[in-house]
Design an enzyme around this catalytic site. Structure first.
Site, PDB file in Angstrom:
ATOM      1  N   LYS A 215       0.866  -1.187   0.000  1.00 24.57           N
ATOM      2  CA  LYS A 215       0.000   0.000   0.000  1.00 24.57           C
ATOM      3  C   LYS A 215       0.900   1.235   0.000  1.00 24.57           C
ATOM      4  O   LYS A 215       1.754   1.392   0.881  1.00 24.57           O
ATOM      5  CB  LYS A 215      -0.865  -0.041   1.250  1.00 24.57           C
TER       6      LYS A 215
HETATM    7  C1  E4P Z   1      -8.428   1.653   3.753  1.00 26.72           C
HETATM    8  O1  E4P Z   1      -7.564   1.040   3.176  1.00 26.72           O
HETATM    9  C2  E4P Z   1      -8.210   2.407   4.978  1.00 26.72           C
HETATM   10  O2  E4P Z   1      -7.466   1.578   5.839  1.00 26.72           O
HETATM   11  C3  E4P Z   1      -9.487   2.731   5.718  1.00 26.72           C
HETATM   12  O3  E4P Z   1     -10.611   2.341   4.977  1.00 26.72           O
HETATM   13  C4  E4P Z   1      -9.557   4.131   6.241  1.00 26.72           C
HETATM   14  O4  E4P Z   1     -10.785   4.305   6.913  1.00 26.72           O
HETATM   15  P1  E4P Z   1     -11.073   5.525   7.897  1.00 26.72           P
HETATM   16  O5  E4P Z   1     -11.178   6.765   7.070  1.00 26.72           O
HETATM   17  O6  E4P Z   1     -12.355   5.180   8.568  1.00 26.72           O
HETATM   18  O7  E4P Z   1      -9.892   5.581   8.838  1.00 26.72           O
END
Ligand code: E4P
EC number: 2.2.1.2
Length: 217
Positions: free
Chosen positions: A83
């Protein structure tokens, strides 16, 4: 629609995985912090549990270090998706790692133009953050729709991974708009089962079972 679970909590992943609800997992530094675990150890445990892609996020901000971190992360297991953030350096890392044959999830996407760049850099997944757009009174779903249109217009095979999902309606709307994948916390996935008419109907059936003394076993 593929379901990824957005957590680094092993027990929660295992419960959903046993039900066939887990096509992959996404983690991020905040989720790793919340787990209180070492990133390499917990990511390996998740990869041992789940067959699908497991996103593990780099910590660096320059492309060379992101690439080095990505190469270390992919050694954990074959199903790692590296990522990287949607920055210019993140796109450079995406291009190199995807050219090397690794899955890359480009995260922190807040515009369709960013998603277009990520697709051109070879991203396996693009992660538009719906909830965080809604938080600032913008329309997360409009972003999903725009990316779907653009990717379909040009035949990009980057998968749209609807992220920052905060409610069951986010899941439903993402599915309606054709997001390939959604990632949600375990609680949101489990909440999808709830319906007051199911509860009401079951209460009636249970009352009739008791009244008529219906037994199967
Ligand atoms: C996705 O890859 C992220 O880890 C996640 O969905 C972020 O979510 P949040 O905005 O609720 O922290």
């Amino acid at each position: 629609m593929k379901f990824f679970v957005d957590t680094a909590e092993i027990d929660a992943i295992a419960e959903l995985n046993d039900l066939g609800m887990v096509d992959g997992v996404t983690t991020n530094p905040s989720l790793i912090k919340k787990s209180g675990r070492d990133i390499i150890e917990v990511t390996k445990e998740i990869c041992d549990l789940v067959d699908g892609p497991v996103s593990a996020e780099v910590t660096a901000t320059d492309a060379d270090t992101m690439i080095a971190e990505g190469r270390k992360l992919v050694e954990i297991a074959e199903n790692i998706a590296v990522k990287v953030p949607l920055t210019w350096d993140g796109l450079k890392a995406c291009k190199t790692l995807s050219d090397d044959g690794h899955m890359v999830n480009v995260t922190l996407c807040f515009s369709a133009n960013q998603a277009l760049l990520a697709a051109k850099a070879g991203a396996t997944f693009i992660s538009p953050f719906i909830g965080r757009l809604d938080d600032i009174n913008l329309d997360g779903m409009e972003l999903i729709a725009d990316i779907r249109t653009i990717y379909d217009n040009y035949g990009f095979d980057t998968e749209i991974l609807a992220a920052s999902i905060r409610s069951v309606n986010h899941v439903l709307d993402s599915a309606r708009l054709g997001a390939d994948v959604m990632t949600a916390p375990p609680g949101v996935i489990k909440a999808m089962v709830n319906h007051p008419l199911t509860d009401k109907g079951l209460a009636t059936f249970l009352a009739d079972i008791a009244a008529a003394d219906i037994k199967i076993l």
